[in-house]
Design a protein around this motif. Structure first.
Motif, PDB file in Angstrom:
ATOM      1  N   GLY D  11      -6.981  16.499  17.239  1.00 36.74           N
ATOM      2  CA  GLY D  11      -6.625  17.412  16.156  1.00 36.74           C
ATOM      3  C   GLY D  11      -7.166  18.783  16.548  1.00 36.74           C
ATOM      4  N   GLY D  12      -7.463  19.592  15.533  1.00 38.03           N
ATOM      5  CA  GLY D  12      -8.092  20.863  15.861  1.00 38.03           C
ATOM      6  C   GLY D  12      -7.148  21.911  16.385  1.00 38.03           C
ATOM      7  N   SER D  13      -5.879  21.800  15.985  1.00 37.34           N
ATOM      8  CA  SER D  13      -4.985  22.887  16.352  1.00 37.34           C
ATOM      9  C   SER D  13      -5.532  24.160  15.739  1.00 37.34           C
ATOM     10  N   THR D  14      -5.146  25.287  16.279  1.00 35.53           N
ATOM     11  CA  THR D  14      -5.694  26.545  15.766  1.00 35.53           C
ATOM     12  C   THR D  14      -5.308  26.788  14.303  1.00 35.53           C
ATOM     13  N   GLU D  15      -4.294  26.064  13.818  1.00 34.10           N
ATOM     14  CA  GLU D  15      -3.907  26.207  12.404  1.00 34.10           C
ATOM     15  C   GLU D  15      -4.737  25.291  11.494  1.00 34.10           C
ATOM     16  N   SER D  16      -5.452  24.353  12.077  1.00 36.14           N
ATOM     17  CA  SER D  16      -6.165  23.357  11.283  1.00 36.14           C
ATOM     18  C   SER D  16      -7.507  23.896  10.834  1.00 36.14           C
ATOM     19  N   SER D  17      -7.712  23.969   9.532  1.00 40.15           N
ATOM     20  CA  SER D  17      -8.964  24.570   9.065  1.00 40.15           C
ATOM     21  C   SER D  17     -10.146  23.691   9.455  1.00 40.15           C
ATOM     22  N   ARG D  20     -10.881  23.954  13.308  1.00 39.98           N
ATOM     23  CA  ARG D  20     -11.574  25.205  13.621  1.00 39.98           C
ATOM     24  C   ARG D  20     -13.039  25.132  13.214  1.00 39.98           C
ATOM     25  N   LYS D  21     -13.291  24.485  12.056  1.00 41.79           N
ATOM     26  CA  LYS D  21     -14.656  24.382  11.558  1.00 41.79           C
ATOM     27  C   LYS D  21     -15.540  23.667  12.588  1.00 41.79           C
ATOM     28  N   HIS D  22     -15.006  22.569  13.136  1.00 43.81           N
ATOM     29  CA  HIS D  22     -15.751  21.848  14.183  1.00 43.81           C
ATOM     30  C   HIS D  22     -15.934  22.716  15.429  1.00 43.81           C
ATOM     31  N   LYS D  23     -14.844  23.329  15.842  1.00 50.48           N
ATOM     32  CA  LYS D  23     -14.887  24.142  17.059  1.00 50.48           C
ATOM     33  C   LYS D  23     -15.918  25.273  16.914  1.00 50.48           C
ATOM     34  N   ASN D  24     -15.874  25.986  15.802  1.00 49.18           N
ATOM     35  CA  ASN D  24     -16.814  27.091  15.600  1.00 49.18           C
ATOM     36  C   ASN D  24     -18.253  26.601  15.530  1.00 49.18           C
ATOM     37  N   ALA D  25     -18.431  25.436  14.926  1.00 47.97           N
ATOM     38  CA  ALA D  25     -19.787  24.891  14.808  1.00 47.97           C
ATOM     39  C   ALA D  25     -20.333  24.523  16.182  1.00 47.97           C
ATOM     40  N   ILE D  26     -19.479  23.917  17.009  1.00 48.12           N
ATOM     41  CA  ILE D  26     -19.919  23.548  18.368  1.00 48.12           C
ATOM     42  C   ILE D  26     -20.203  24.812  19.180  1.00 48.12           C
ATOM     43  N   ASN D  27     -19.321  25.808  19.031  1.00 42.90           N
ATOM     44  CA  ASN D  27     -19.479  27.067  19.774  1.00 42.90           C
ATOM     45  C   ASN D  27     -20.788  27.779  19.469  1.00 42.90           C
ATOM     46  N   ALA D  36     -11.075  18.927  27.181  1.00 39.81           N
ATOM     47  CA  ALA D  36      -9.936  18.011  27.034  1.00 39.81           C
ATOM     48  C   ALA D  36      -9.544  17.948  25.575  1.00 39.81           C
ATOM     49  N   GLY D  37      -8.306  17.565  25.314  1.00 36.27           N
ATOM     50  CA  GLY D  37      -7.917  17.474  23.916  1.00 36.27           C
ATOM     51  C   GLY D  37      -6.549  16.872  23.713  1.00 36.27           C
ATOM     52  N   CYS D  38      -6.346  16.417  22.515  1.00 38.56           N
ATOM     53  CA  CYS D  38      -5.045  15.952  22.054  1.00 38.56           C
ATOM     54  C   CYS D  38      -4.916  16.629  20.697  1.00 38.56           C
ATOM     55  N   PHE D  39      -4.382  17.852  20.712  1.00 37.75           N
ATOM     56  CA  PHE D  39      -4.550  18.768  19.580  1.00 37.75           C
ATOM     57  C   PHE D  39      -3.490  18.609  18.503  1.00 37.75           C
ATOM     58  N   ASP D  79     -18.249  14.126  27.421  1.00 45.23           N
ATOM     59  CA  ASP D  79     -19.435  13.416  26.935  1.00 45.23           C
ATOM     60  C   ASP D  79     -19.244  12.915  25.509  1.00 45.23           C
ATOM     61  N   PHE D  80     -18.441  13.659  24.745  1.00 42.07           N
ATOM     62  CA  PHE D  80     -18.147  13.174  23.378  1.00 42.07           C
ATOM     63  C   PHE D  80     -16.801  13.724  22.933  1.00 42.07           C
ATOM     64  N   VAL D  81     -16.253  13.069  21.912  1.00 44.30           N
ATOM     65  CA  VAL D  81     -15.006  13.529  21.331  1.00 44.30           C
ATOM     66  C   VAL D  81     -15.234  13.815  19.849  1.00 44.30           C
ATOM     67  N   SER D  82     -14.611  14.889  19.368  1.00 42.44           N
ATOM     68  CA  SER D  82     -14.665  15.172  17.930  1.00 42.44           C
ATOM     69  C   SER D  82     -13.297  14.882  17.320  1.00 42.44           C
ATOM     70  N   ILE D  83     -13.291  14.061  16.286  1.00 45.94           N
ATOM     71  CA  ILE D  83     -12.034  13.629  15.655  1.00 45.94           C
ATOM     72  C   ILE D  83     -11.835  14.384  14.345  1.00 45.94           C
ATOM     73  N   THR D  84     -10.777  15.190  14.295  1.00 52.05           N
ATOM     74  CA  THR D  84     -10.564  16.046  13.117  1.00 52.05           C
ATOM     75  C   THR D  84      -9.152  15.877  12.565  1.00 52.05           C
TER      76      THR D  84
END
Lengths: 377, 377, 377, 377
Positions: D11-17, D20-27, D36-39, D79-84
């Motif tokens: 998940g985590g397409s740039t349109e997905s709120s 993005r929340k996960h991505k910004n938190a990790i960043n 890697a991703g399956c967005f 090392d890990f995957v985030s599922i959103t």
């Protein structure tokens, strides 16, 4: 699609709170990549930070002059540099990058002297460069709502402004400094401590939301045994004839970062508190007080679109800062692509705002030093 | 036991909001009985009010001079008179009763001129009379806690004072008066509208809780098309060297009766808001903000005893006012019985406080009229 | 003009907080005169209180029965009696005065048993007497605005109600009573402590402002080592199908008298806090939160007229209470003069409201005692 | 130094709120790199997102199964995957990655069925993998102060809990859905809408700060014409015998994201509001209310160190989320380096917490569906 651009960082070691603030703000939208830097005067730290940030070793520079020259010379050189070093270094560093044709984002305050600021502004203009200065708070979505409402006449003509920026961090140093604060050293901080550090936030914020400029100022300062001011009370007159008061202090018990701005018009009033930055108190004449929220459906589409998180979830300082960088980076990308940035893209503080801040500090200190007489700005 | 005493009222028709306020405050403890009055210049109204209040017809006077003389001559004459007429009449009426040896409670402001106030004070002193002036707000139990805490050093030395008294009642008269307000008429209101009407509340309150006197003042006023000031911003210096700002306004949208006082010391701060008068915000240095409540068990016994209602139940303005009258009446009863009133009994504002208020108005207007220069008080 | 009427007081010694509350509330408008009383079971106290209140000695009665009979027999006997004695005595006293044809104002809770309350109501009806029960809080002007707004559909259909009445006075008695509280004794307090003492305030208030009646209730109680409940959480269903929660507690740290009512409709919501009783939080659907003030110009004329003090000056509990008495006394005067009271005059809580309160207590205790099952009311 | 690790995103397409929340938190701390991703199920979007995030094209997968296998097979795999992704997909995706030996961070709610959750937990345990579930709110620094204070006994034994999570987003859909919300579809949302979406936040938060588990629950739900619950009121009993109420609603006018938790003990109380997340209201028995601030000097060193920004500057949701990832990533790095994570490192919600959430939803729905009877959890 060429959305991403490249940037460098001056200062911004991982230990630097202000450097991290810039880095996190830029990261938020992931449209700019850090590729070069001069992170610390200490060689080992500089190298370690470069390593941490995945910057290629040959672009971790020991000297900002070298960095400016070499990056300017590269075909894939940085598109902009963010300057996050102590205040007294801003002028030299900013000038160097502007001279080399590199866009500059500089932490506030811009510099110490009016003619320095004017030189930088002139340089940026001649070379058609973006020259931004980061006053954080107007980056909050709701502050832009505030500005929009004033422009739309929701509070009528502004008749009084009352703003304060209160902290308590020096309360235990009344009477004597413990020497821990570089902002107390005139060499590093300039002619003022509190006017410069937090007073300028008030000056820019009020000007940003109201469009008003200060005409004259009467200030009274307390130094409480220190070299520079740590408590400043001011009366003001604005260019539309309205009056008001500003108050900046680092000895106000009970206020951690109590930045509050109240704008009174002849048709209503608006009030914003930095510690609850997603909300705006609005009182139209002869109607109940309203609490307006960031991102709410009753806002204009333009205002609602400024939000980054769902309504009711605190955005916080990082996002306010990221909003500035969003506009700065969009402007840079558009310019790079030969497009013209819109007024909305250009909504970020610039060198001219930094210059007005210096004029404010100068006038305030001059008033305080002359027995609190009125000084034209 | 002879707990009850007798009083007369000047003004105080049932339509008069300020007259009712006095009457209800006196009634609260039921220790004084209304037995005489000159309630209105209109004969029919005067008679009707006397009838409503069960005052004997021969003690409903058409003229305050007659009342003063006759009541002074009676064996069972009034012990004190409360004066609740418009400001410009206070001096003549108060003088008449003092001259006749009758204790006086006068609504604020006491009068317009320093020498008038001094004459009244001298008269009261010569005749050993109680001469009270009713500034309402320090009557709140929690304000007395505030004073007690400052005296005990809970906030250390006072280093800054910020107080404001904001209303919005004239917001719809910016630019032009609708003529509805007698306070706009210099004949009835004196040299100031807002300094005098609400600014003096600030002046007395701060002096009451801190013990500090204003040394000099720099004021800027807005008249917005009216004869007298309706918005006043002030910088101040106190006799201990501390600085501060006062702000009084009747054109502040969003503020119905927004009287807020913040006292900052070098060991902490205290903050009181008139619209939540039973609570006090207290911040000791390096500790969390505290919300102190009227009547709470953690207060000193003295402070807790000031409460009239169980904790958490709003006391409101009537009780604040009744607290002043409690002390005034206790003082009068003790004096009548040949006892010496205690310091706690004498805790009510007096002619001296009224005089300081006049000096404040004079200094503030002088500063505003002279281009906002500093004026010694 | 015959505006004044006469009344008697049962209980109400000068040491009694609840007695003083009634006395001060009646005094506020000065339309009723205290002429008789049975103030204390202690003869000396009784006499002293009568003396303090200027009641003729022959109308200071040692026994309420004697008082009811004698006052009923006098031509100038009392028009109404106010009963401010402990709860378990209310029924007998109220019955005696009603039987003697005297109007009754009774402190809440009315009594302990449904059939007792029904008997009193029947008596009052048969004899065409006013029979009021004093639930204080709906006396606040802004609560009447709240009721008016709900009636006008400002929040649409009520879909949820959340109310709580939290105190912390027994927090130091968790696990064991110190025996200081008569409300803990079933003989004096009835089957419930907290449901009865503060829970009934919630029940009446919500019913008053919404017009909704509770259909069924599921309650869970904590006694924390005491004989009666001191913390009660409840789920509710109202007669329109809406759900909600009530919470009454005397062990809620941080809450001195935290009575808060929130009414949610399908078009908006209203929220009232007893500790800031002059303000109302109103949120219309898809619009900002509004803070509505007592006495403001934007209110309906009817609502604005309920105010006793200028806007922004806290009215407090005494005035809320006085508002009830204003209506009760107007009703009594009109009836005495052969006029018909208006609906506005009759806006005060009555025996029927007291009865509903008893039904609420019974249902709540039954639910709590039966393992927190749902009980119809 | 090997501080950085690699991760993938589902998940985590740039349109997905939420993505993005996960991505910004990790960043935020820049210690993990997206490789890697399956967005998105949409191939073009998937590719575009991968491009935007600078992910190598061969690691942008069209299918999460393929991604799990291939990444597991790579030497430099994630090392890990985030599922959103939406709720109903969590189970299958999480299982696939765990089966392939990859650490999982899963957005809440974990899944729909107890046995599914148990299977995932068992899998993670067998393979010694980190299996985190992201309940955001306990990530706030001040919530950890709250937990610490309760553990230290600052409020004594917990005796009551009152928590609510109120939104108003469905207020305009009372009576009929507009079909816009996937959470209303049982296939995608499971057996509950509001219990599951926001009720579980309450359940986890209270358990996190108090350590208490729910013993039984009595819930009443409103569907207002929808398939699933949109308003839920609950009575609760905890395993220490304390009672309380939870309330979750999407039709509460005036509440945008009004998540409030109040914990009452026999020695004090603590209160936290999500809309002012850096502050904590604390009332010790027989002492004033305190307002505790994130990062203040009076906190323990441990608590103060949780802060990311200077005191008084709002951290906001991004930082709360980043705090979870800081601990997750530290744990992963330590495990990778053969070090043992500390208890502080392991302070993030896990699969076990997700399982407790499912049990809560099941019990609550069972209670509501059975006429609001008590259901053991």
């Amino acid at each position: 699609m060429n959305r991403k651009i490249k940037y460098g960082l001056i200062g911004g070691s991982t230990e630097s709170s202000i450097g991290r603030k810039h880095k996190n703000a830029i990261n938020f939208d992931e449209r700019a990549e850090l590729v070069a830097g001069c992170f610390s005067r200490n060689g080992d730290t500089n190298k370690a930070v470069g390593d941490y940030y995945n910057v290629e070793p040959d672009r971790v520079y020991g000297d900002y002059r070298e960095m400016a020259e070499k990056e300017a010379a590269r075909k894939d050189g940085i598109d902009f540099v963010s300057i996050t070093t102590p205040n007294f270094t801003h002028f030299e560093i900013a000038r160097e990058f502007l001279l080399n044709g590199i866009n500059v984002v500089c932490e506030k305050p811009l510099c110490f002297e009016v003619d320095q600021a004017e030189e930088l502004i002139k340089l940026a203009k001649e070379k058609d460069l973006v020259f931004a200065v980061t006053y954080t708070y107007p980056g909050y979505a709701v502050v832009k709502v505030m500005k929009e409402m004033i422009e739309e006449g929701k509070i009528g003509k502004v008749i009084n402004v009352d703003a304060e920026y209160l902290q308590d961090s020096m309360l235990d140093q009344i009477g004597a400094t413990d020497g821990s604060i570089w902002r107390e050293d005139p060499k590093q901080a300039g002619i003022s401590h509190v006017f410069g550090d937090i007073g300028t936030h008030i000056e820019y914020f009020v000007r940003y939301v109201t469009g008003l400029h200060i005409k004259k100022i009467c200030a009274i300062s307390d130094k409480f045994g220190h070299k520079l001011d740590i408590n400043d009370n001011m009366l003001l007159e604005f260019d539309n004839g309205a009056h008001g008061t500003y108050w900046a202090s680092k000895v106000a018990a009970g206020y951690l970062n109590g930045f509050t701005v109240r704008i009174f018009g002849d048709k209503g009033a608006l009030e914003w508190h930095q510690q609850t930055p997603d909300y705006l108190k609005y009182t139209p004449v002869d109607a109940p007080i309203q609490i307006i929220s960031r991102g709410a459906e009753y806002l204009t589409e333009k205002s609602a679109n400024l939000s980054r998180l769902p309504v009711g979830h605190p955005e916080g300082l990082t996002i306010a800062f990221a909003n500035h960088y969003r506009n700065i980076i969009t402007t840079l990308i558009k310019k790079k692509n030969g497009e013209k940035p819109t007024a909305a893209d250009l909504d970020f503080p610039t060198g001219e705002d930094g210059l007005e801040g210096i004029r404010f500090i100068n006038a305030a200190v001059k008033s305080a030093d002359s027995g609190s007489t009125w000084v034209e700005m």
